[in-house]
Design a protein around this motif. Structure first.
Motif, mmCIF file in Angstrom:
data_model
loop_
_atom_site.group_PDB
_atom_site.id
_atom_site.type_symbol
_atom_site.label_atom_id
_atom_site.label_comp_id
_atom_site.label_asym_id
_atom_site.label_seq_id
_atom_site.Cartn_x
_atom_site.Cartn_y
_atom_site.Cartn_z
ATOM 1 N N TRP A 205 12.085 0.005 4.492
ATOM 2 C CA TRP A 205 10.989 -0.725 4.195
ATOM 3 C C TRP A 205 10.854 -1.113 2.743
ATOM 4 O O TRP A 205 10.808 -0.139 2.064
ATOM 5 N N GLU B 246 -2.197 0.042 11.184
ATOM 6 C CA GLU B 246 -0.867 -0.707 10.844
ATOM 7 C C GLU B 246 -0.438 -1.676 11.901
ATOM 8 O O GLU B 246 -0.415 -1.233 13.084
ATOM 9 N N ILE C 151 3.154 -4.037 12.931
ATOM 10 C CA ILE C 151 4.526 -4.117 12.639
ATOM 11 C C ILE C 151 4.983 -5.604 13.555
ATOM 12 O O ILE C 151 4.678 -5.371 14.795
ATOM 13 N N LYS D 115 5.491 -5.438 7.845
ATOM 14 C CA LYS D 115 4.455 -4.399 7.862
ATOM 15 C C LYS D 115 3.328 -4.787 7.280
ATOM 16 O O LYS D 115 3.023 -5.274 6.119
#
Length: 140
Positions: free
Chosen positions: A50, A122, A124, A136
């Motif tokens: 990431w 969160e 994705i 993200k």
């Protein structure tokens, strides 16, 4: 005596006329709101890592009916359907998207669907099979 009674009646009428905010569709109620883009996935030496976003982050907003907008309420380059934690959701706008002079012109050649995996605050988002570009987001 008439003035206080009139005031109380007027208050009840105004409260009764208050417009309820629309309820989100059950399939997407957990993702409705504003999300900040924080990182994207990149392949480095055969491993996916990431990479944090440099500069000003972008935001996406999931409206109560599933329409995806930018942080200014402008149309976003988004699919007509997407999967949320494996369940397909078809976007059917329940109200018009207001387009102002501040909205950029959007001409999208994008994915037919997105895959959205949510875990708490969160997201994705995976775009366009087979390239599987991943981003993200965190809830704002």
């Amino acid at each position: 005596m008439k003035t206080p009674l009139f005031s109380i009646i007027l208050l009840f009428v105004l409260v009764a006329c208050e417009k309820d905010s629309p309820k989100p569709d059950p399939e997407i109620k957990t993702i409705v709101g504003k999300w900040k883009h924080t990182a994207y996935e990149k392949n480095v030496n055969g491993s996916n890592i990431w990479v944090p976003i440099d500069g000003e982050p972008n935001y996406i907003v999931f409206r109560y009916d599933g329409v995806i907008l930018d942080s200014n309420g402008c149309p976003n380059c988004a699919p007509k359907s997407y999967y949320v934690n494996g369940k397909l959701f078809e976007v059917i706008p329940k109200e018009a998207i207001s387009i102002s002079s501040q909205c950029p012109i959007v001409d999208c050649i994008g994915c037919a669907t997105w895959d959205i995996d949510q875990s708490d605050n969160e997201l994705i988002v995976t775009l366009c099979e087979p390239s599987n570009t991943k981003s993200k987001y965190i809830r704002e």
